[in-house]
Design a protein around this motif. Sequence first.
Motif, PDB file in Angstrom:
ATOM      1  N   UNK A 257       0.835  -1.306   0.050  1.00  0.00           N
ATOM      2  CA  UNK A 257      -0.079   0.014   0.011  1.00  0.00           C
ATOM      3  C   UNK A 257       0.799   1.142   0.124  1.00  0.00           C
ATOM      4  N   UNK A 258       1.829   1.427   0.758  1.00  0.00           N
ATOM      5  CA  UNK A 258       2.852   2.381   0.724  1.00  0.00           C
ATOM      6  C   UNK A 258       3.350   2.473  -0.605  1.00  0.00           C
TER       7      UNK A 258
ATOM      8  N   UNK B 173      12.914  17.950  -0.829  1.00  0.00           N
ATOM      9  CA  UNK B 173      11.790  17.704   0.100  1.00  0.00           C
ATOM     10  C   UNK B 173      11.878  16.076   0.141  1.00  0.00           C
ATOM     11  N   UNK B 174      11.760  15.451   1.266  1.00  0.00           N
ATOM     12  CA  UNK B 174      11.649  13.927   1.273  1.00  0.00           C
ATOM     13  C   UNK B 174      10.157  13.666   1.800  1.00  0.00           C
ATOM     14  N   UNK B 175       9.481  12.946   1.177  1.00  0.00           N
ATOM     15  CA  UNK B 175       8.124  12.429   2.023  1.00  0.00           C
ATOM     16  C   UNK B 175       8.139  10.822   1.768  1.00  0.00           C
ATOM     17  N   UNK B 176       7.676  10.664   3.099  1.00  0.00           N
ATOM     18  CA  UNK B 176       7.245   9.032   3.482  1.00  0.00           C
ATOM     19  C   UNK B 176       5.755   8.908   3.320  1.00  0.00           C
ATOM     20  N   UNK B 177       5.820   8.372   2.246  1.00  0.00           N
ATOM     21  CA  UNK B 177       4.023   8.271   1.839  1.00  0.00           C
ATOM     22  C   UNK B 177       3.403   7.257   2.792  1.00  0.00           C
ATOM     23  N   UNK B 178       2.443   7.613   3.447  1.00  0.00           N
ATOM     24  CA  UNK B 178       1.709   6.828   4.251  1.00  0.00           C
ATOM     25  C   UNK B 178       0.601   6.127   3.892  1.00  0.00           C
ATOM     26  N   UNK B 179      -0.561   5.625   4.647  1.00  0.00           N
ATOM     27  CA  UNK B 179      -1.608   4.794   4.158  1.00  0.00           C
ATOM     28  C   UNK B 179      -2.917   5.670   3.888  1.00  0.00           C
ATOM     29  N   UNK B 180      -2.732   7.037   4.167  1.00  0.00           N
ATOM     30  CA  UNK B 180      -4.018   7.712   3.602  1.00  0.00           C
ATOM     31  C   UNK B 180      -4.580   7.735   2.446  1.00  0.00           C
TER      32      UNK B 180
ATOM     33  N   UNK C 136       7.893  15.847  10.495  1.00  0.00           N
ATOM     34  CA  UNK C 136       8.741  14.998  11.425  1.00  0.00           C
ATOM     35  C   UNK C 136       9.690  14.189  10.522  1.00  0.00           C
ATOM     36  N   UNK C 137      10.904  14.086  11.211  1.00  0.00           N
ATOM     37  CA  UNK C 137      11.924  13.160  10.337  1.00  0.00           C
ATOM     38  C   UNK C 137      11.630  11.643  10.413  1.00  0.00           C
ATOM     39  N   UNK C 138      10.834  11.093  11.002  1.00  0.00           N
ATOM     40  CA  UNK C 138      10.706   9.866  11.062  1.00  0.00           C
ATOM     41  C   UNK C 138      10.001   9.373   9.733  1.00  0.00           C
ATOM     42  N   UNK C 139      10.397   8.064   9.034  1.00  0.00           N
ATOM     43  CA  UNK C 139       9.516   7.597   8.103  1.00  0.00           C
ATOM     44  C   UNK C 139       9.095   6.084   8.418  1.00  0.00           C
ATOM     45  N   UNK C 140       8.197   5.594   7.298  1.00  0.00           N
ATOM     46  CA  UNK C 140       7.916   4.206   7.504  1.00  0.00           C
ATOM     47  C   UNK C 140       6.478   4.166   8.540  1.00  0.00           C
TER      48      UNK C 140
END
Length: 394
Positions: free
Chosen positions: A265-266, A371-378, A335-339
């Motif tokens: 899904x990610x 810019x970095x994006x960690x794409x979620x599940x929305x 926020x700097x976290x990802x995943x």
Amino acid sequence: MMDFLEDAELDTLAIRAGIQRGPEGEHSEPIFTTSSYVFKSAAEAAARFAGNSPGNVYSRYTNPTVRLFQDRIAALEGAESAVATSSGMAAILSTCMAHLQSGDHVICSRSVFGTTTVWFTRYMEKFGVKVSLVPLTDLDAWRSAVTPKTKLMFLETPSNPLCEVADLGALSALAKQANSLLVVDNCFCTPALQRPLELGADLVVHSATKYLDGQGRCLGGAVVGSTELVDPVLAFIRTCGPTMSPFNAWVFAKGLETLRLRMEAHSSNALKLAEYLAARPEVEKVFYAGLPDHPGHELAKKQQRAFGGVMSFRVKGDKAAAWRFIDAVRIMSLTANLGDAKTTIVHPATTTHGRLAPEEKQAAGITDNLIRVSVGLESPIDLIKDLDRGLAAL
């Protein structure tokens, strides 16, 4: 591993591997919140401390809940063994301290998490380990950097944050020629999408904090590989103590149960966002291996089951433009976290890679407009609307 799981598929291993039910017959895995264990006799205590008898000794390095997570991540990576650590950086630290000594040489990709670069260049060198940084995808540069003292090669693939893709088969062959260990940070893909050991890597490290958890709840890490290579890491952890807590191990073990579904899904969401941004005139360049024009696209198709959930892009403009974009989004978390199940957005040059010197940033491609994006599940529909808010601010 239980015999009936030897040929099991990844989804089954993610749910069933490592389970050792107690006398109560519990169905959900318990959390063993104990620091120590009681022995039946002095002889048993001595045998366990000497490693001559199975069983728990002290939760700094043996705990049933932590062992559950270790067995499960080892099964998913197709490995003999795993050891859990207190964080992803603790996994890297422990691997280096177990397998390197003063006078050794390390080759590390320039395209790694900023703190990883700091660890190798400012702390490993402090202890007499020489470090060479090379471009991730330049095999000739890796080959030229090899010396008779090269003992470890370290990389991420895909890389953070530009999503470069390394040829693991070629680097594995080079490492074997150099009598060096190839260590791969598999954080971006996880074993749901990529199994570096099958491609020739010697050890895999994880920041379990990221996708293995999947909801940004706990810190943790893991080192995975053959028993021969993991046991020295366990010995270091036994002595020095960068240990995973039982509660965190339980969270990670439960997170693994949905890993493949989440990673698919990610990846699906990230591809939609990357394609959208690639078509926008306000965007200078998109970095995502799922795009056909990405230099590593074909290699990623061979090494990975999907392209992962992290992407980055350069807006047209400077740091101020990048910050305006970031400040304008409303759904994405700064926020700097990802995943995480929640989409996150960050400015690498001033956060995750902020401690790098200007020349190090330049060499790694960390520009002020990145810019970095960690794409979620929305819903990707809502995430694209959020991207529109950022683009409108440029």
